[in-house]
Design a protein around this motif. Structure first.
Motif, PDB file in Angstrom:
ATOM      1  N   LEU A 104      -3.814  -7.358  -0.201  1.00  0.00           N
ATOM      2  CA  LEU A 104      -3.230  -7.717   1.086  1.00  0.00           C
ATOM      3  C   LEU A 104      -1.800  -8.187   0.864  1.00  0.00           C
ATOM      4  N   GLY A 148      -2.900  -7.154  11.773  1.00  0.00           N
ATOM      5  CA  GLY A 148      -3.531  -8.031  10.805  1.00  0.00           C
ATOM      6  C   GLY A 148      -3.075  -9.469  10.913  1.00  0.00           C
ATOM      7  N   ASN A 159      -8.379 -11.580   7.103  1.00  0.00           N
ATOM      8  CA  ASN A 159      -8.921 -10.488   7.911  1.00  0.00           C
ATOM      9  C   ASN A 159     -10.052 -10.987   8.798  1.00  0.00           C
ATOM     10  N   GLU A 162      -6.227  -5.391   1.817  1.00  0.00           N
ATOM     11  CA  GLU A 162      -5.668  -4.830   3.048  1.00  0.00           C
ATOM     12  C   GLU A 162      -6.716  -4.010   3.784  1.00  0.00           C
ATOM     13  N   THR A 219      -6.216  -3.471   7.511  1.00  0.00           N
ATOM     14  CA  THR A 219      -5.665  -3.015   8.793  1.00  0.00           C
ATOM     15  C   THR A 219      -4.695  -1.852   8.589  1.00  0.00           C
TER      16      THR A 219
END
Length: 600
Positions: free
Chosen positions: A384, A421, A283, A321, A323
């Motif tokens: 993610l 992402g 990220n 995660e 995005t």
């Protein structure tokens, strides 16, 4: 000798045996092919020595049939785990792709486990379509006495979360089957919950399976001749070198498409044309620091993530995660921050999805800052997930490399630029030479025909060209004699003709027999690949009639549906068929693996 070159004169096999062998090999990835090769060699040696092992007697042991329907490979992987765990308990198991399962066999089953994903707007994945349709038809048999357990995989950011699993579960119940273990609907971060479900399901099946068995499962040991298998996979990705990032659209293009080359040297990873590469990304550090500041969290604060303790900043950059928005985050974040406005939004599903659609998780934090504990933030977020990209190269051509064709996701929202992402990381932030964690996701439902004399039709506008670049490299390397016809489209010829020089080279050499291009914005009336298909409808139908395989890659929501409709129209017009018969014609193509899609 290549399978496509086998003949009764050149081998001890009959023509029918050659055909069957070609069909089997087409379904196998390189590692599976090596295993089969080793097994056959070992089996032949045993036979020569007069020590052929006896086959298991039919009906000797009650069997658990595991049916899987998978779009990206996740359901297949979980189903394979279920098989492995069942065999470790001494149970007899049959693992079957729904695409290869004969629906009429349902009435012969006693124990069934279904592992299935959901695709698009609540639709079954392609390999589950026929079985799903059969269960909802009048032909579906009564299933009294059958014991069933269903596991669903999905993505809660979509409206019809795990609907296909719910459909299967409901229809089995309607038809009289007994649910022995409750269905679970698992989100993208499914691994831990899947393991729990697998254990519970096997605990439920095991007593009856063993009670009805007179023998234990027959396990065929892997012979010593098998090839080396890579240790790297989704759970243990390979740290590869990002060697090339090259923009392949023009300066004035409305699209930013990058050609990516990644080194697999030292990984023993193998792939087949049609497979995908999973990529884990980092990220944006600047956005992570902004989010921590808005939530008044010290970046060095240690948090617990699974079985490890790391700083919250590292976790946000590498593991969580930030995005792709999803409902569970809004619900958890609203509760953690005591935000009444967000809590109100979560009360209505439609309102919540409308709220999520234009926002990344970064946006939600920006618009609703609050003082929050570091661990509480981490607990709001899911792990993610790797992004899957169709591989744009053949290993026969590039050896220890893998190529990708990636469109940068970028848009303006709430007064700032937003990037996807993974595409943002690869195109904008990662430098050549950087380490990128990757794994290969095999896609046995998107394969070139085993017979290299078979003609191939490919429809791949935009980045959908990726697997067809791999196909063409593979067809050239294998010296395939079958014709190849590619339909490619994009907005402008001068700005967006991806791999133009390569494709023109394939045309010149004869590897590519025909190339039809649709540059939609280069004339007053927009022209798309489906229009080019219709324009050549008579010849397209003639190719299908002589056995061609038809492939589509790219956008699922519009392009793939428009191409399917064009194909239906072509079959009706040039095949002289009714709409119903044309539908049946295309369905039969799918059943024969002659109509395959890689859409997203």
């Amino acid at each position: 000798m290549l399978l496509g070159q086998l003949s009764s004169a050149a081998s001890p096999l009959s023509a029918e045996q050659v055909q069957k062998l070609q069909g089997l090999v087409a379904e196998l990835n390189p590692i599976q092919q090596a295993w089969v090769s080793g097994y056959l060699a070992a089996n032949a040696n045993t036979a020569v020595l007069g020590g052929v092992a006896p086959a298991a007697q039919a009906g000797e042991a009650a069997s658990l049939t595991i049916l899987y329907g998978s779009q990206t490979g996740n359901a297949k992987n979980v189903a394979s785990q279920l098989k492995t765990q069942a065999e470790s308990r001494g149970l007899t198991v049959k693992l079957v792709n729904m695409a290869d399962y004969k629906p009429n066999n349902l009435k012969k089953e006693k124990f069934i486990s279904v592992v299935v994903s959901t695709y698009g707007e609540g639709e079954p994945p392609e390999d589950a379509e026929n079985l799903h349709e059969f269960l909802y038809s009048k032909k579906a048999p009564k299933l009294e006495g059958v014991k069933v357990a269903v596991l669903g995989l999905g993505d809660s950011s979509y409206e019809f979360f795990c609907k296909t699993a719910q459909d299967f579960d409901q229809r089995f119940t309607d038809l009289g089957a007994e649910t022995v273990f409750a269905r679970a609907d698992l989100d993208v971060d499914y691994e831990d919950e899947a393991n729990t479900w697998l254990t519970g399901a096997l605990d439920a099946f095991e007593p009856d399976l063993k009670a009805q068995s007179t023998g234990s499962a027959q396990v065929i040991p892997m012979p010593g001749a098998a090839a080396v298998t890579s240790q790297y996979n989704k759970q243990n990705p390979f740290a590869a070198e990002l060697s090339v990032v090259q923009k392949i659209t023009g300066r004035d293009s409305t699209k930013d498409v990058r050609h990516i080359e990644i080194s697999l040297e030292g990984s023993d990873l193998t792939y087949t044309a049609g497979d995908s590469l999973g990529v884990y990304f980092l990220n944006d550090e600047a956005l992570v620091d902004e989010a921590l500041s808005l939530l008044t969290i010290d970046a060095s604060t240690e948090i617990t993530l699974g079985d490890k303790t790391i700083s919250v900043r590292q976790a946000l950059i590498e593991n969580l995660e930030l995005t792709q928005s999803y409902p569970a985050f809004v619900e958890k974040f609203a509760a953690a921050t005591n935000n009444a406005e967000l809590a109100k939004i979560t009360e209505d599903k439609a309102t919540l999805r409308e709220f999520i659609e234009p926002r990344q998780i970064f946006d939600i934090i920006r618009q609703h800052p609050a003082k929050l504990d570091a661990q509480a933030l981490v607990d709001c977020l899911r792990k993610l997930q790797a992004r899957l990209y169709s591989i744009a190269s053949s290993q026969s051509e590039v050896e220890e490399e893998v190529h990708l064709t990636i469109g940068l996701v970028e848009f303006e929202a709430f007064g700032s630029e937003h990037l996807g992402g993974c595409s943002g990381y690869l195109a904008k932030r990662a430098e050549e030479g950087a380490s990128v964690k990757v794994f290969v996701e095999h896609n046995d439902n998107f394969r070139l025909p085993a017979d290299t004399n078979t003609p191939v039709l490919m429809v791949g506008p935009g980045t959908g060209i990726a697997p067809f670049r791999a196909f063409l490299q593979e067809r050239e390397a294998s010296e395939a004699q079958g014709d190849n016809w590619l339909f490619f489209g994009n907005p402008h010829f001068t700005q967006d003709f991806l791999y133009q020089v390569e494709l023109q080279g394939y045309l010149k050499s004869g590897v590519l027999s025909k190339l039809d291009v649709a540059f939609s914005r280069d004339q007053a009336e927009k022209v798309y690949v489906q229009d080019k298909l219709r324009k050549s409808g008579a010849e397209v139908y003639a190719w299908l009639e002589k056995g061609a395989h038809f492939y589509v890659c790219g956008d699922a929501n519009r392009m793939a549906k428009d191409v399917h409709q064009a194909l239906l129209d072509i079959v009706q017009e040039f095949g002289g068929k009714s709409e119903e018969d044309a539908q049946a014609y295309l369905k039969e193509l799918r059943n024969q693996n002659r109509y395959q899609k890689d859409v997203y």
